[in-house]
Design an enzyme around this catalytic site. Structure first.
Site, PDB file in Angstrom:
ATOM      1  N   LYS A  54       0.843  -1.207   0.000  1.00 33.01           N
ATOM      2  CA  LYS A  54       0.000   0.000   0.000  1.00 33.01           C
ATOM      3  C   LYS A  54       0.871   1.247   0.000  1.00 33.01           C
ATOM      4  CE  LYS A  54      -1.479   1.601   3.835  1.00 33.01           C
ATOM      5  NZ  LYS A  54      -2.154   1.922   5.115  1.00 33.01           N
ATOM      6  N   SER A  55       1.887   1.269   0.854  1.00 29.28           N
ATOM      7  CA  SER A  55       2.739   2.453   0.977  1.00 29.28           C
ATOM      8  C   SER A  55       3.419   2.789  -0.345  1.00 29.28           C
ATOM      9  CB  SER A  55       3.795   2.227   2.063  1.00 29.28           C
ATOM     10  OG  SER A  55       3.190   2.026   3.320  1.00 29.28           O
ATOM     11  N   ASP A 113      -7.766   1.695  -0.379  1.00 24.28           N
ATOM     12  CA  ASP A 113      -6.895   2.872  -0.310  1.00 24.28           C
ATOM     13  C   ASP A 113      -6.376   3.288  -1.681  1.00 24.28           C
ATOM     14  OD1 ASP A 113      -7.324   2.730   2.386  1.00 24.28           O
ATOM     15  OD2 ASP A 113      -5.207   2.913   2.941  1.00 24.28           O
ATOM     16  N   ARG A 119      -4.947   1.960  18.318  1.00 26.03           N
ATOM     17  CA  ARG A 119      -4.565   0.550  18.260  1.00 26.03           C
ATOM     18  C   ARG A 119      -4.048   0.015  19.598  1.00 26.03           C
ATOM     19  NH1 ARG A 119      -1.773   0.472  12.188  1.00 26.03           N
ATOM     20  NH2 ARG A 119      -3.725   0.067  11.057  1.00 26.03           N
ATOM     21  N   ARG A 124      -8.232  11.647  12.853  1.00 28.56           N
ATOM     22  CA  ARG A 124      -6.787  11.423  12.748  1.00 28.56           C
ATOM     23  C   ARG A 124      -6.094  12.768  12.537  1.00 28.56           C
ATOM     24  NH1 ARG A 124      -5.911   6.526   8.576  1.00 28.56           N
ATOM     25  NH2 ARG A 124      -3.772   6.750   9.374  1.00 28.56           N
ATOM     26  N   SER A 132       4.969   9.872  10.328  1.00 33.06           N
ATOM     27  CA  SER A 132       5.979  10.148   9.297  1.00 33.06           C
ATOM     28  C   SER A 132       5.330  10.572   7.985  1.00 33.06           C
ATOM     29  CB  SER A 132       6.850   8.910   9.073  1.00 33.06           C
ATOM     30  OG  SER A 132       6.085   7.844   8.525  1.00 33.06           O
ATOM     31  N   GLN A 133       4.011  10.340   7.848  1.00 29.58           N
ATOM     32  CA  GLN A 133       3.330  10.718   6.607  1.00 29.58           C
ATOM     33  C   GLN A 133       3.343  12.227   6.390  1.00 29.58           C
ATOM     34  OE1 GLN A 133      -0.568   8.944   6.556  1.00 29.58           O
ATOM     35  NE2 GLN A 133       0.231   6.865   6.411  1.00 29.58           N
ATOM     36  N   LYS A 152      -9.206  -2.688   2.799  1.00 31.48           N
ATOM     37  CA  LYS A 152      -8.391  -1.463   2.792  1.00 31.48           C
ATOM     38  C   LYS A 152      -7.036  -1.717   2.160  1.00 31.48           C
ATOM     39  CE  LYS A 152      -6.389   1.940   5.988  1.00 31.48           C
ATOM     40  NZ  LYS A 152      -6.788   3.155   5.259  1.00 31.48           N
ATOM     41  N   HIS A 192      -8.162  -2.708   9.313  1.00 32.59           N
ATOM     42  CA  HIS A 192      -7.747  -3.902   8.571  1.00 32.59           C
ATOM     43  C   HIS A 192      -6.711  -4.719   9.324  1.00 32.59           C
ATOM     44  CE1 HIS A 192      -4.140  -1.612   6.704  1.00 32.59           C
ATOM     45  NE2 HIS A 192      -4.710  -0.817   7.587  1.00 32.59           N
ATOM     46  N   ARG A 193      -5.780  -4.051   9.998  1.00 28.98           N
ATOM     47  CA  ARG A 193      -4.708  -4.799  10.659  1.00 28.98           C
ATOM     48  C   ARG A 193      -5.216  -5.525  11.907  1.00 28.98           C
ATOM     49  NH1 ARG A 193      -0.738  -4.090   7.468  1.00 28.98           N
ATOM     50  NH2 ARG A 193      -0.344  -2.086   6.464  1.00 28.98           N
ATOM     51  N   GLU A 199      -5.798   3.926  12.180  1.00 27.71           N
ATOM     52  CA  GLU A 199      -7.195   3.719  11.811  1.00 27.71           C
ATOM     53  C   GLU A 199      -8.115   3.652  13.027  1.00 27.71           C
ATOM     54  OE1 GLU A 199      -5.008   2.409   8.127  1.00 27.71           O
ATOM     55  OE2 GLU A 199      -4.636   2.632  10.267  1.00 27.71           O
ATOM     56  N   ASN A 225     -10.523   6.356   4.479  1.00 27.23           N
ATOM     57  CA  ASN A 225      -9.661   6.350   5.666  1.00 27.23           C
ATOM     58  C   ASN A 225      -8.216   6.108   5.254  1.00 27.23           C
ATOM     59  OD1 ASN A 225      -9.074   6.560   8.369  1.00 27.23           O
ATOM     60  ND2 ASN A 225      -9.728   4.497   8.916  1.00 27.23           N
ATOM     61  N   ASP A 232       3.512  -0.794  12.007  1.00 24.73           N
ATOM     62  CA  ASP A 232       2.393  -1.591  11.491  1.00 24.73           C
ATOM     63  C   ASP A 232       2.602  -3.076  11.763  1.00 24.73           C
ATOM     64  OD1 ASP A 232       1.017   0.618  10.627  1.00 24.73           O
ATOM     65  OD2 ASP A 232       1.756   0.514   8.570  1.00 24.73           O
TER      66      ASP A 232
END
Length: 652
Positions: free
Chosen positions: A22-23, A49, A351, A122, A174-175, A419, A393-394, A348, A92, A320
């Site tokens: 995904k990243s 995503d 967690r 978020r 970090s995004q 996702k 999802h995770r 998301e 999301n 993650d």
């Protein structure tokens, strides 16, 4: 589905090809969109995503063409987006929302960005603050510091504002830094970004810098504190790029191998991956798992002792994949601690809180802090835990591993895996669903017995002989000589076979009865000895393994196709008894039959099957022998079910 029920699981083994990261997928899509020229992106992840990113780019004037199942051609706009007005819904998807915010802030238009309710919880304030430092007009449409956002054209010269460094926090996500680094080259001016706090998730910034360089923009990094983008650089297409397999997604399967025996091999990432989450394998090795790594694969097996060791780890670099370790801690030999995971709070879902709540349902003792989690494994797993997934999802994927504790587990809202990994449960089933392999010679009753066992247990059923019969029939109809190995293998590879209940179709033609003809059976025995044909059908047979389980009958189910099957049965009977059964079947169908000929055919087939060079018919050392000579079908089914329940005690 509202929920997905996992049966108690035991031995896990097999190979998994990973979907695209995904990243990497969303970064490549945005870079290709901003670049000059067309870019072919192959192995792109198909998920929620990436779909919202594709939809947003299309709305912003980017040319997109799907060229294959997981490939897109992106016609870049060569700078800021040409469409200057848009109302974008980004679900999301943080990997879409954050970078697009920065790119749109530098595109000189009027835009609205929104997402699902959780996306609006978020934080995005650090990114907005950074953009405002250079004169961008980014406004909060609801709550300060959070989406949704409104973006307007800047009222001042952005170039003039770049003379001083942008100062941004790096301890939330970090995004934010990724978004700034990817967008700033749009100004054409030199730019400097300085971190005001520790930067978390550094491996994800490594991905960003690596991919930017592929598109012709280099960034000078000074000890993770200062990033300099020289002026005059523009993104240009590298032509064709490939998306690596998802290293975060690999963690579930590698952990399954470490917990459930293995070996489990994931293909698509390896020692040369640009993704930091491949370091998850090191964490498993710390727990005692046996790890092997190649250029494009990682393989995990349980420790030689069979028990994973306790751990106390700083997991800031793999936030993650660290979620998978929290569930793996259930199988450790003592209390485990996960440290430096504050970023979990703003993902998301929260967690840390979610993980603590759900682990307790399984019997674990859990402590939590602002940036850490302590997990003490249960003495016994709580059965029938219903795991809530919080639209994360995770959470759904990592808690699937709990069934390896030998208890049934329910995953609520399993669709959330779309996702990033839409077919996760199918792929997990391909290594974890229990397999009952029933082998034996022709007319030993294995087909009937296997089908009835599958029906009793509610499992899927594979008649491997049908695939070989279909191959023989298709080759005969095509005029292909059955001893022409390459030609028959080509038929097997493209076999247009489908199964509809008890009906078997070949290119749409019902051949349920046709494949049972004696000449087709003889042909199947001939093509089955051809190594290339067997290889062509191997993966097709393995694909039948899925939840809740599989009963597979054939001649090499336990030896070649499913060598790690937890239950193996070798069904046999005397040649005379088998000939009598075949004779009775043919007479009941109104077909002529000769006992002497049938007996001779069976004896010859037995000899061929036992003598073939590839996967000869034999009883495996770990297979239970059932001689059905004196048995009725009901008795044979009962005997096999007794064996199954003895080896899979969780089956009623």
């Amino acid at each position: 589905m509202e929920h997905f029920d996992l049966p108690p699981l035991g031995r896990v083994a097999g190979n998994v090809s990973l979907p695209g990261s995904k990243s990497i997928s969303n970064r490549l899509l945005l870079l290709a969109a901003l670049a000059e020229g067309s870019t072919e992106i192959r192995d792109l992840l198909d998920s929620d995503d990436t779909r919202v990113m594709l939809a947003a780019l299309a709305a912003l004037g980017v040319g997109l063409e799907k060229t294959a199942a997981h490939a897109w051609r992106v016609r870049g706009v060569g700078g800021p987006f040409p469409v200057k007005q848009g109302d974008l819904f980004l679900g999301n998807a943080g990997t879409a929302f954050r970078p697009l915010t920065a790119a749109l802030a530098l595109s000189g238009g009027h835009y609205k960005l929104s997402g699902v309710p959780r996306m609006h919880e978020r934080p995005i304030g650090d990114l907005v603050d950074g953009l405002r430092q250079i004169g961008c007009d980014v406004r909060y449409a609801a709550n300060e510091g959070f989406p949704p956002l409104a973006i307007l054209p800047a009222a001042v010269s952005l170039a003039a504002q770049l003379s001083s460094p942008l100062r941004v926090r790096g301890d939330v996500s970090s995004q934010f830094l990724t978004a700034l680094l990817m967008a700033l080259p749009l100004t054409g001016r030199p730019a400097v970004v300085e971190m005001t706090t520790e930067l978390i998730s550094k491996p994800y910034i490594e991905i960003t810098l690596n991919l930017m360089a592929r598109f012709g923009v280099t960034v000078q990094r000074e000890d993770w504190r200062r990033f300099t983008i020289p002026g005059g650089q523009r993104y240009s297409s590298p032509g064709t790029v490939h998306v690596e397999g998802d290293a975060s997604g690999a963690s579930y399967f590698l952990a399954a191998g470490a917990i459930g025996g293995g070996p489990v091999r994931v293909e698509g990432v390896g020692r040369d991956s640009i993704q930091g989450d491949v370091k998850f394998a090191d964490a498993l090795a710390t727990m005692g798992a046996r790890i092997e790594m190649g250029d494009n694969f990682i393989e995990a097996c349980a420790p030689a002792s069979g028990k994973l060791r306790t751990f106390d780890l700083d997991l800031n670099h793999i936030p993650d994949a660290a979620m998978t370790l929290a569930v793996a801690a259930l199988f450790a030999d003592g209390p485990c601690k996960l440290r430096n995971i504050a970023s979990w709070r703003v993902k998301e879902t929260d967690r840390i809180a979610a993980m603590a709540t759900e682990l307790r349902k399984l019997g674990a003792t859990v402590e939590e802090g602002p940036d850490w989690l302590g997990v003490s494994p249960p003495l016994t797993f709580q059965a029938n835990a219903a795991i809530d997934t919080y639209d994360d999802h995770r959470m759904a994927m990592c808690f699937s591993l709990a069934a390896l504790g030998g208890v049934p587990v329910r995953i609520n809202d399993p669709r959330c895996v779309t996702k990033t990994f839409p077919d996760y449960f199918e792929r997990f089933g391909s290594i974890a669903a229990p397999v009952i392999a029933i082998d034996g010679p022709s007319a030993s009753g294995k087909g009937t017995v296997a089908q009835r066992v599958a029906t009793t247990l509610g499992y899927h059923f594979l008649d491997s002989g049908a695939l070989y019969r279909l191959t023989a029939l298709a080759a005969m109809r095509a005029g292909v000589a059955l001893d022409d190995e390459s030609a028959v293998a080509a038929v097997a590879t493209a076999l247009p076979a489908t199964f509809e209940g008890e009906r078997i179709l070949l290119a749409g033609d019902d051949v349920t009865e046709a494949i049972r003809a004696e000449d087709v059976g003889v042909g199947a025995s001939k093509v089955a000895v051809l190594p290339v044909v067997r290889w062509a059908l191997l993966e097709r047979q393995r694909a039948y393994r899925r939840f809740p389980g599989l009963v597979a009958d054939g001649r090499d189910m336990g030896s070649v196709v499913f060598p790690g099957a937890p239950v193996k049965v070798f069904l046999t009977a005397s040649a005379e008894a088998r000939a009598q059964r075949r004779h009775k079947q043919l007479i009941e169908k109104g077909m002529a039959a000769n006992m002497r000929t049938l007996l001779q055919d069976l004896q010859e087939r037995d000899a061929r099957d036992a003598a073939r060079a590839v996967a000869p018919l034999r009883q495996e050392d770990d297979a239970a022998l059932v001689d059905t000579t004196p048995m009725s079908i009901d008795e044979a089914v009962a005997a096999v079910l007794d064996i199954v329940r003895g080896r899979l005690p969780f089956i009623n």
